[in-house]
Design an enzyme around this catalytic site. Sequence first.
Site, PDB file in Angstrom:
ATOM      1  N   PRO A  18       0.850  -1.203  -0.014  1.00 45.18           N
ATOM      2  CA  PRO A  18       0.107   0.189   0.079  1.00 45.18           C
ATOM      3  C   PRO A  18       0.773   1.259  -0.014  1.00 45.18           C
ATOM      4  CG  PRO A  18      -0.032  -1.186   2.164  1.00 45.18           C
ATOM      5  CD  PRO A  18       0.602  -2.177   1.332  1.00 45.18           C
ATOM      6  N   ASN A  19       0.314   2.180  -0.739  1.00 49.17           N
ATOM      7  CA  ASN A  19       0.897   3.747  -0.907  1.00 49.17           C
ATOM      8  C   ASN A  19       2.046   3.546  -1.672  1.00 49.17           C
ATOM      9  OD1 ASN A  19      -1.137   4.782   0.759  1.00 49.17           O
ATOM     10  ND2 ASN A  19      -0.331   3.912   2.409  1.00 49.17           N
ATOM     11  N   ARG A  62       5.141  11.110  -2.474  1.00 47.94           N
ATOM     12  CA  ARG A  62       4.709  10.589  -0.854  1.00 47.94           C
ATOM     13  C   ARG A  62       6.331  11.016  -0.174  1.00 47.94           C
ATOM     14  NH1 ARG A  62       4.644   4.332   1.214  1.00 47.94           N
ATOM     15  NH2 ARG A  62       3.918   4.953   3.361  1.00 47.94           N
ATOM     16  N   TYR A 116      11.285   8.683   0.998  1.00 50.26           N
ATOM     17  CA  TYR A 116      11.103   7.958   0.171  1.00 50.26           C
ATOM     18  C   TYR A 116      11.770   8.001  -1.278  1.00 50.26           C
ATOM     19  CZ  TYR A 116       7.888   5.732   3.557  1.00 50.26           C
ATOM     20  OH  TYR A 116       7.433   5.165   4.815  1.00 50.26           O
ATOM     21  N   ASN A 141       7.981  -5.699  -1.075  1.00 52.82           N
ATOM     22  CA  ASN A 141       7.857  -4.421   0.020  1.00 52.82           C
ATOM     23  C   ASN A 141       6.639  -4.450   0.474  1.00 52.82           C
ATOM     24  OD1 ASN A 141       7.875  -2.156   1.345  1.00 52.82           O
ATOM     25  ND2 ASN A 141       9.073  -0.840  -0.085  1.00 52.82           N
ATOM     26  N   ALA A 185       3.088  -0.701   4.619  1.00 53.92           N
ATOM     27  CA  ALA A 185       2.509  -1.012   6.112  1.00 53.92           C
ATOM     28  C   ALA A 185       2.456  -2.161   6.726  1.00 53.92           C
ATOM     29  CB  ALA A 185       1.445   0.109   6.608  1.00 53.92           C
ATOM     30  N   HIS A 218       4.274  -4.553   9.249  1.00 61.02           N
ATOM     31  CA  HIS A 218       4.231  -4.400  10.545  1.00 61.02           C
ATOM     32  C   HIS A 218       2.940  -4.754  11.360  1.00 61.02           C
ATOM     33  CE1 HIS A 218       7.288  -1.614   9.476  1.00 61.02           C
ATOM     34  NE2 HIS A 218       6.283  -0.918   8.689  1.00 61.02           N
ATOM     35  N   ASP A 277       1.645 -15.515   6.586  1.00 62.84           N
ATOM     36  CA  ASP A 277       1.220 -17.048   6.298  1.00 62.84           C
ATOM     37  C   ASP A 277       1.283 -17.359   4.580  1.00 62.84           C
ATOM     38  OD1 ASP A 277       0.974 -17.177   9.179  1.00 62.84           O
ATOM     39  OD2 ASP A 277      -1.035 -17.494   8.943  1.00 62.84           O
ATOM     40  N   GLU A 319      12.485  -9.278   1.841  1.00 66.37           N
ATOM     41  CA  GLU A 319      11.669  -8.298   1.878  1.00 66.37           C
ATOM     42  C   GLU A 319      12.453  -7.037   1.609  1.00 66.37           C
ATOM     43  OE1 GLU A 319      10.194  -8.336   6.009  1.00 66.37           O
ATOM     44  OE2 GLU A 319      10.340  -6.253   6.185  1.00 66.37           O
ATOM     45  N   HIS A 368      12.722  -2.625   1.607  1.00 66.55           N
ATOM     46  CA  HIS A 368      12.371  -1.329   2.076  1.00 66.55           C
ATOM     47  C   HIS A 368      13.147  -0.085   1.715  1.00 66.55           C
ATOM     48  CE1 HIS A 368       9.235  -3.109   4.828  1.00 66.55           C
ATOM     49  NE2 HIS A 368      10.317  -3.960   5.167  1.00 66.55           N
ATOM     50  N   LEU A 369      12.438   0.803   1.421  1.00 68.86           N
ATOM     51  CA  LEU A 369      13.387   2.083   0.678  1.00 68.86           C
ATOM     52  C   LEU A 369      14.040   2.459   1.835  1.00 68.86           C
ATOM     53  CD1 LEU A 369      10.406   3.204  -1.214  1.00 68.86           C
ATOM     54  CD2 LEU A 369      12.349   2.764  -2.240  1.00 68.86           C
ATOM     55  N   SER A 370      13.170   2.868   3.167  1.00 68.77           N
ATOM     56  CA  SER A 370      13.840   3.485   4.314  1.00 68.77           C
ATOM     57  C   SER A 370      14.502   2.487   5.408  1.00 68.77           C
ATOM     58  CB  SER A 370      12.467   4.303   5.116  1.00 68.77           C
ATOM     59  OG  SER A 370      11.770   3.605   5.399  1.00 68.77           O
ATOM     60  N   ARG A 394      13.461   4.582  12.423  1.00 73.36           N
ATOM     61  CA  ARG A 394      12.304   5.335  12.315  1.00 73.36           C
ATOM     62  C   ARG A 394      11.377   5.128  13.666  1.00 73.36           C
ATOM     63  NH1 ARG A 394       9.468   4.869   6.917  1.00 73.36           N
ATOM     64  NH2 ARG A 394       8.379   6.602   7.652  1.00 73.36           N
ATOM     65  N   ARG A 399       7.676   0.692  13.555  1.00 74.51           N
ATOM     66  CA  ARG A 399       8.307   0.243  12.120  1.00 74.51           C
ATOM     67  C   ARG A 399       9.315  -0.848  12.423  1.00 74.51           C
ATOM     68  NH1 ARG A 399       5.489   3.628   8.225  1.00 74.51           N
ATOM     69  NH2 ARG A 399       5.372   5.793   8.930  1.00 74.51           N
TER      70      ARG A 399
HETATM   71  C1  DQA Z   1       8.233   1.143   3.623  1.00 71.15           C
HETATM   72  C2  DQA Z   1       8.380   1.141   5.342  1.00 71.15           C
HETATM   73  C3  DQA Z   1       7.164   1.141   5.947  1.00 71.15           C
HETATM   74  O1  DQA Z   1       7.057   1.200   7.399  1.00 71.15           O
HETATM   75  C4  DQA Z   1       6.188   1.843   5.266  1.00 71.15           C
HETATM   76  O2  DQA Z   1       4.730   1.755   5.968  1.00 71.15           O
HETATM   77  C5  DQA Z   1       6.011   2.032   3.673  1.00 71.15           C
HETATM   78  C6  DQA Z   1       7.409   2.126   3.156  1.00 71.15           C
HETATM   79  C7  DQA Z   1       9.505   1.494   2.931  1.00 71.15           C
HETATM   80  O3  DQA Z   1       9.652   0.839   1.885  1.00 71.15           O
HETATM   81  O4  DQA Z   1      10.409   2.158   3.587  1.00 71.15           O
HETATM   82  O5  DQA Z   1       4.872   2.297   3.199  1.00 71.15           O
HETATM   83  O6  DQA Z   1       8.059  -0.311   3.567  1.00 71.15           O
END
Ligand code: DQA
Length: 143
Positions: free
Chosen positions: A9-10, A17, A22, A73, A76, A79, A86, A97, A99-101, A106, A110
Amino acid sequence: MKLLVINGPNLDLLGERQPEVYGRLTLKEINEKMAELAKELRCELEFFQSNHEGEIVETIGKAKGKFDFLIINPAAYTHTSVAIRDAIAATGIPTIEVHLSNIYGREEFRRKSLIVPVAVGQICGFGPDSYLLALRAAVGMKG
Ligand code: DQA
């Protein structure tokens, strides 16, 4: 070797964003970079993005027998989602897995990933390069 890249998501909003967190690349631009590297590494990629947990679960479920590796990725859902965890465990497809950040630098909420215990590993904190590093790692393991 065939890999499925899943974004949660997002992440469809990347570029606009919170660019200070990011970066300024859109998801399309990140995917293009991955596609370029995939050519070089001689592997095949498919991309999927959804803002809906159930769709991500179903996509992971259908990946069995079609893909050798997943790069995800979960955004959200990292978490919160027992369902995505599963689904990964159920398919048995090796998964990285990303993540950008740097999620460990943080907010407290997270710092916990429900997904990483069922993944081969996690790459975070390198911006779009997190995805490229994951692709190299996957090909290094399987290719
Ligand atoms: C994220 C980190 C997550 O905590 C956050 O909810 C995201 C982006 C990242 O790529 O850094 O949406 O997955």
